[in-house]
Write a protein that holds these residues in place. Structure first.
Motif, short mmCIF file in Angstrom:
data_model
loop_
_atom_site.label_atom_id
_atom_site.label_comp_id
_atom_site.label_asym_id
_atom_site.label_seq_id
_atom_site.Cartn_x
_atom_site.Cartn_y
_atom_site.Cartn_z
N ARG A 61 0.85 -1.20 0.00
CA ARG A 61 0.00 0.00 0.00
C ARG A 61 0.88 1.25 0.00
O ARG A 61 1.88 1.30 0.70
CB ARG A 61 -0.90 0.00 1.23
N THR A 63 0.09 3.82 1.37
CA THR A 63 -0.24 4.53 2.61
C THR A 63 0.50 3.97 3.82
O THR A 63 0.43 4.57 4.90
CB THR A 63 -1.75 4.44 2.87
N LYS A 119 -6.54 -6.84 -7.20
CA LYS A 119 -7.90 -7.19 -6.79
C LYS A 119 -8.11 -6.96 -5.30
O LYS A 119 -9.17 -7.25 -4.76
CB LYS A 119 -8.21 -8.64 -7.15
N ASP A 120 -7.08 -6.49 -4.62
CA ASP A 120 -7.15 -6.21 -3.20
C ASP A 120 -7.54 -4.74 -3.02
O ASP A 120 -8.12 -4.13 -3.89
CB ASP A 120 -5.81 -6.52 -2.54
N HIS A 121 -7.16 -4.17 -1.93
CA HIS A 121 -7.49 -2.77 -1.60
C HIS A 121 -6.95 -1.80 -2.65
O HIS A 121 -5.84 -1.99 -3.17
CB HIS A 121 -6.89 -2.44 -0.22
N PRO A 122 -7.68 -0.74 -2.98
CA PRO A 122 -7.25 0.22 -4.00
C PRO A 122 -5.93 0.93 -3.69
O PRO A 122 -5.30 1.48 -4.60
CB PRO A 122 -8.38 1.25 -4.06
N SER A 123 -5.49 0.93 -2.42
CA SER A 123 -4.25 1.63 -2.10
C SER A 123 -3.00 0.81 -2.44
O SER A 123 -1.89 1.31 -2.28
CB SER A 123 -4.22 2.04 -0.62
N TYR A 124 -3.19 -0.42 -2.92
CA TYR A 124 -2.01 -1.20 -3.33
C TYR A 124 -1.44 -0.65 -4.62
O TYR A 124 -2.17 -0.38 -5.58
CB TYR A 124 -2.35 -2.68 -3.51
#
Length: 156
Positions: A61, A63, A119-124
């Motif tokens: 991520r 972040t 396909k995971d969290h958009p912050s990846y």
């Protein structure tokens, strides 16, 4: 791949160490990733990776501390293997969003690890690490000739 025998008294040749380091980059699933923030606060995390034959691809991520550090400085150290058979890479990192990825990178990354960050969290995001220095050694007798790449060029 040959495993280093800690009782071995004679070092492996640089050619053998290069061959085994490249095998490790293809075979291993995870790597220790070391970064630091602007104040020098270190961060060390294990991440999945994919080796494309020239660069190492990571996903994390943007972040979290590792992502922020890579975005900020672009400097990274990667450690593959264990203390008796280590491959250290000092490199520079470039961030890629999932939309920017070169063709095939996301699919190859997902196929190797079984996990698809797209396909995971958009912050990846993905980071392409270009090796500048690569060192490989297993025991004290191999320390003297451990640098196999310098300034992005193979010495072997």
């Amino acid at each position: 791949m040959t495993t280093v025998d800690s009782r071995r008294s004679s070092p492996r040749s640089p050619e053998q160490r290069k061959r085994e380091a490249l095998e490790r980059l293809v075979r291993d699933n995870d790597v220790w990733v070391a970064t630091a923030d602007a104040n020098g606060e270190p961060c060390l995390v294990p991440l999945a990776f994919w080796w494309d034959g020239e660069t190492v691809w990571l996903a994390t991520r943007d972040t979290n501390p590792t992502g922020r550090n890579l975005c900020s400085s672009g400097r990274v150290r990667l450690s593959f293997g264990h203390t008796r058979d280590v491959v250290l890479v000092h490199g520079t990192a470039r961030m890629w969003t999932r939309e920017q990825l070169p063709p095939g990178v996301g699919d190859a990354f997902a196929a190797k690890d079984g996990w698809d960050p797209r396909k995971d969290h958009p912050s990846y995001v993905f980071f392409q690490v270009t090796p500048q220095v690569l060192q490989a050694w297993g025991t004290v007798p191999e320390m003297a000739g451990r640098t196999l790449m310098r300034e992005g060029k193979w010495l072997v």
